[in-house]
Write a protein that holds these residues in place. Sequence first.
Motif, PDB file in Angstrom:
ATOM      1  N   VAL A   6      -0.411  -9.311   1.836  1.00 62.61           N
ATOM      2  CA  VAL A   6      -0.391  -8.010   2.499  1.00 62.61           C
ATOM      3  C   VAL A   6      -0.029  -6.910   1.502  1.00 62.61           C
ATOM      4  N   MET A   7       0.753  -7.236   0.512  1.00 63.73           N
ATOM      5  CA  MET A   7       1.133  -6.261  -0.507  1.00 63.73           C
ATOM      6  C   MET A   7       0.063  -6.168  -1.605  1.00 63.73           C
ATOM      7  N   GLY A   8      -0.558  -7.289  -1.927  1.00 60.04           N
ATOM      8  CA  GLY A   8      -1.560  -7.296  -2.996  1.00 60.04           C
ATOM      9  C   GLY A   8      -2.846  -6.578  -2.636  1.00 60.04           C
ATOM     10  N   ALA A   9      -3.239  -6.627  -1.365  1.00 58.48           N
ATOM     11  CA  ALA A   9      -4.492  -5.994  -0.949  1.00 58.48           C
ATOM     12  C   ALA A   9      -4.496  -4.486  -1.182  1.00 58.48           C
ATOM     13  N   PRO A  10      -3.446  -3.748  -0.793  1.00 59.82           N
ATOM     14  CA  PRO A  10      -3.464  -2.314  -1.099  1.00 59.82           C
ATOM     15  C   PRO A  10      -3.379  -2.023  -2.596  1.00 59.82           C
ATOM     16  N   VAL A  28      -2.617   6.757  -1.370  1.00 61.07           N
ATOM     17  CA  VAL A  28      -2.257   6.150  -0.081  1.00 61.07           C
ATOM     18  C   VAL A  28      -2.139   4.636  -0.245  1.00 61.07           C
ATOM     19  N   ALA A  29      -3.102   4.040  -0.934  1.00 60.63           N
ATOM     20  CA  ALA A  29      -3.069   2.592  -1.149  1.00 60.63           C
ATOM     21  C   ALA A  29      -1.840   2.190  -1.964  1.00 60.63           C
ATOM     22  N   TRP A  30      -1.530   2.967  -3.004  1.00 64.11           N
ATOM     23  CA  TRP A  30      -0.359   2.669  -3.829  1.00 64.11           C
ATOM     24  C   TRP A  30       0.921   2.795  -3.002  1.00 64.11           C
ATOM     25  N   GLY A  31       1.002   3.809  -2.163  1.00 64.23           N
ATOM     26  CA  GLY A  31       2.169   3.977  -1.296  1.00 64.23           C
ATOM     27  C   GLY A  31       2.338   2.819  -0.332  1.00 64.23           C
ATOM     28  N   LEU A  32       1.228   2.365   0.237  1.00 63.58           N
ATOM     29  CA  LEU A  32       1.277   1.228   1.152  1.00 63.58           C
ATOM     30  C   LEU A  32       1.707  -0.037   0.413  1.00 63.58           C
ATOM     31  N   ALA A  33       1.173  -0.239  -0.780  1.00 63.11           N
ATOM     32  CA  ALA A  33       1.583  -1.403  -1.586  1.00 63.11           C
ATOM     33  C   ALA A  33       3.070  -1.326  -1.908  1.00 63.11           C
ATOM     34  N   SER A  34       3.559  -0.133  -2.226  1.00 63.82           N
ATOM     35  CA  SER A  34       4.986   0.047  -2.529  1.00 63.82           C
ATOM     36  C   SER A  34       5.843  -0.274  -1.315  1.00 63.82           C
ATOM     37  N   LEU A  35       5.428   0.202  -0.157  1.00 64.84           N
ATOM     38  CA  LEU A  35       6.168  -0.064   1.074  1.00 64.84           C
ATOM     39  C   LEU A  35       6.190  -1.565   1.371  1.00 64.84           C
ATOM     40  N   MET A  36       5.044  -2.198   1.274  1.00 66.19           N
ATOM     41  CA  MET A  36       4.969  -3.629   1.543  1.00 66.19           C
ATOM     42  C   MET A  36       5.777  -4.432   0.518  1.00 66.19           C
ATOM     43  N   ILE A  51      -4.871  -3.819  -4.877  1.00 64.15           N
ATOM     44  CA  ILE A  51      -6.268  -3.972  -5.313  1.00 64.15           C
ATOM     45  C   ILE A  51      -7.077  -2.758  -4.874  1.00 64.15           C
ATOM     46  N   TRP A  52      -6.849  -2.280  -3.660  1.00 65.38           N
ATOM     47  CA  TRP A  52      -7.529  -1.088  -3.140  1.00 65.38           C
ATOM     48  C   TRP A  52      -7.250   0.101  -4.054  1.00 65.38           C
ATOM     49  N   CYS A  53      -6.011   0.272  -4.464  1.00 59.32           N
ATOM     50  CA  CYS A  53      -5.649   1.379  -5.353  1.00 59.32           C
ATOM     51  C   CYS A  53      -6.370   1.253  -6.692  1.00 59.32           C
ATOM     52  N   ALA A  54      -6.309   0.072  -7.281  1.00 63.90           N
ATOM     53  CA  ALA A  54      -6.970  -0.140  -8.575  1.00 63.90           C
ATOM     54  C   ALA A  54      -8.478   0.091  -8.465  1.00 63.90           C
ATOM     55  N   ALA A  55      -9.074  -0.357  -7.355  1.00 65.94           N
ATOM     56  CA  ALA A  55     -10.509  -0.163  -7.155  1.00 65.94           C
ATOM     57  C   ALA A  55     -10.840   1.317  -6.968  1.00 65.94           C
ATOM     58  N   SER A 102      -0.385   0.676 -10.513  1.00 69.41           N
ATOM     59  CA  SER A 102       0.518   1.750 -10.942  1.00 69.41           C
ATOM     60  C   SER A 102       0.066   2.350 -12.260  1.00 69.41           C
ATOM     61  N   TRP A 103      -0.341   1.505 -13.176  1.00 67.97           N
ATOM     62  CA  TRP A 103      -0.800   1.966 -14.492  1.00 67.97           C
ATOM     63  C   TRP A 103      -2.049   2.836 -14.352  1.00 67.97           C
TER      64      TRP A 103
END
Length: 119
Positions: free
Chosen positions: A3-7, A32-40, A9-13, A77-78
Amino acid sequence: WIVMGAPAIWCAAAVAVTGAQPGTVGAAAAAVAWGLASLMLIVIATTDALRARRFGIRFTPERWTMVFPLGMYCVASWGLGRSLHAGWLTELARLWLVVAFGAWAAVAIGEVRHLLGGR
Protein backbone atom coordinates in the motif's frame (compact mmCIF):
# COMPACT_ATOMS: atom_id res chain seq x y z
CA TRP A 1 4.05 -2.31 2.57
CA ILE A 2 2.51 -2.72 -0.87
CA VAL A 3 0.00 0.00 0.00
CA MET A 4 2.95 2.31 0.61
CA GLY A 5 4.99 1.18 -2.40
CA ALA A 6 2.24 1.77 -4.96
CA PRO A 7 2.04 5.55 -4.46
CA ALA A 8 5.84 5.71 -4.47
CA ILE A 9 5.82 4.00 -7.87
CA TRP A 10 3.04 6.38 -8.99
CA CYS A 11 5.18 9.35 -7.95
CA ALA A 12 8.27 8.05 -9.73
CA ALA A 13 6.21 7.32 -12.85
CA ALA A 14 4.59 10.78 -12.82
CA VAL A 15 8.03 12.37 -12.63
CA ALA A 16 9.41 10.15 -15.40
CA VAL A 17 6.44 10.56 -17.75
CA THR A 18 5.59 14.24 -17.25
CA GLY A 19 8.87 15.72 -16.06
CA ALA A 20 6.89 17.12 -13.10
CA GLN A 21 8.05 20.69 -13.62
CA PRO A 22 6.90 23.08 -10.88
CA GLY A 23 3.35 24.34 -11.40
CA THR A 24 2.28 21.54 -13.74
CA VAL A 25 -0.35 18.84 -13.38
CA GLY A 26 2.42 16.24 -13.45
CA ALA A 27 4.11 17.90 -10.48
CA ALA A 28 0.82 18.03 -8.59
CA ALA A 29 0.12 14.36 -9.31
CA ALA A 30 3.62 13.38 -8.24
CA ALA A 31 3.37 15.46 -5.06
CA VAL A 32 0.02 13.92 -4.12
CA ALA A 33 1.43 10.43 -4.70
CA TRP A 34 4.54 11.24 -2.66
CA GLY A 35 2.39 12.61 0.17
CA LEU A 36 0.25 9.48 0.18
CA ALA A 37 3.36 7.27 0.21
CA SER A 38 4.72 9.33 3.13
CA LEU A 39 1.48 8.97 5.06
CA MET A 40 1.32 5.23 4.44
CA LEU A 41 4.98 4.90 5.43
CA ILE A 42 4.22 6.41 8.83
CA VAL A 43 1.15 4.23 9.37
CA ILE A 44 2.81 1.01 8.28
CA ALA A 45 6.08 1.62 10.12
CA THR A 46 4.15 2.37 13.31
CA THR A 47 2.04 -0.77 13.08
CA ASP A 48 5.13 -2.85 12.25
CA ALA A 49 6.95 -1.42 15.28
CA LEU A 50 3.97 -2.17 17.53
CA ARG A 51 3.82 -5.71 16.17
CA ALA A 52 7.54 -6.17 16.80
CA ARG A 53 7.12 -4.83 20.33
CA ARG A 54 4.32 -7.27 21.05
CA PHE A 55 5.67 -10.38 19.34
CA GLY A 56 9.39 -9.65 19.20
CA ILE A 57 11.56 -9.03 16.18
CA ARG A 58 12.25 -12.18 14.26
CA PHE A 59 12.81 -13.08 10.66
CA THR A 60 9.89 -14.13 8.53
CA PRO A 61 9.92 -14.30 4.73
CA GLU A 62 7.27 -11.56 4.72
CA ARG A 63 9.98 -9.11 5.81
CA TRP A 64 11.17 -9.03 2.18
CA THR A 65 7.94 -7.23 1.25
CA MET A 66 9.19 -4.08 2.99
CA VAL A 67 12.51 -3.80 1.18
CA PHE A 68 11.26 -2.84 -2.28
CA PRO A 69 8.80 -0.13 -1.13
CA LEU A 70 11.51 1.53 0.97
CA GLY A 71 13.74 1.66 -2.10
CA MET A 72 10.89 3.00 -4.21
CA TYR A 73 10.22 5.72 -1.64
CA CYS A 74 13.86 6.73 -1.95
CA VAL A 75 13.63 6.84 -5.77
CA ALA A 76 10.35 8.78 -5.67
CA SER A 77 11.75 11.33 -3.22
CA TRP A 78 14.90 11.77 -5.28
CA GLY A 79 13.05 12.21 -8.58
CA LEU A 80 10.44 14.58 -7.20
CA GLY A 81 13.07 16.60 -5.34
CA ARG A 82 15.15 17.01 -8.48
CA SER A 83 12.21 17.95 -10.68
CA LEU A 84 10.86 20.49 -8.17
CA HIS A 85 14.34 21.78 -7.29
CA ALA A 86 13.62 20.92 -3.65
CA GLY A 87 16.95 20.29 -1.98
CA TRP A 88 15.33 19.08 1.23
CA LEU A 89 13.58 16.32 -0.68
CA THR A 90 16.76 15.08 -2.35
CA GLU A 91 18.45 15.11 1.06
CA LEU A 92 15.54 13.08 2.42
CA ALA A 93 16.10 10.64 -0.44
CA ARG A 94 19.75 10.25 0.61
CA LEU A 95 18.62 9.40 4.13
CA TRP A 96 16.10 6.88 2.81
CA LEU A 97 18.78 5.27 0.68
CA VAL A 98 20.60 4.42 3.91
CA VAL A 99 17.35 3.22 5.52
CA ALA A 100 16.44 1.08 2.50
CA PHE A 101 19.90 -0.46 2.30
CA GLY A 102 19.87 -1.09 6.05
CA ALA A 103 16.51 -2.83 5.78
CA TRP A 104 17.78 -4.93 2.89
CA ALA A 105 20.91 -5.90 4.86
CA ALA A 106 18.92 -6.74 8.01
CA VAL A 107 16.47 -8.92 6.10
CA ALA A 108 19.29 -10.60 4.16
CA ILE A 109 21.10 -11.42 7.41
CA GLY A 110 17.85 -12.73 8.89
CA GLU A 111 17.34 -14.88 5.81
CA VAL A 112 20.83 -16.36 6.02
CA ARG A 113 20.45 -17.07 9.74
CA HIS A 114 17.06 -18.66 9.08
CA LEU A 115 18.49 -20.85 6.31
CA LEU A 116 21.35 -21.96 8.55
CA GLY A 117 18.88 -23.04 11.19
CA GLY A 118 19.26 -20.14 13.60
CA ARG A 119 16.39 -18.14 14.96
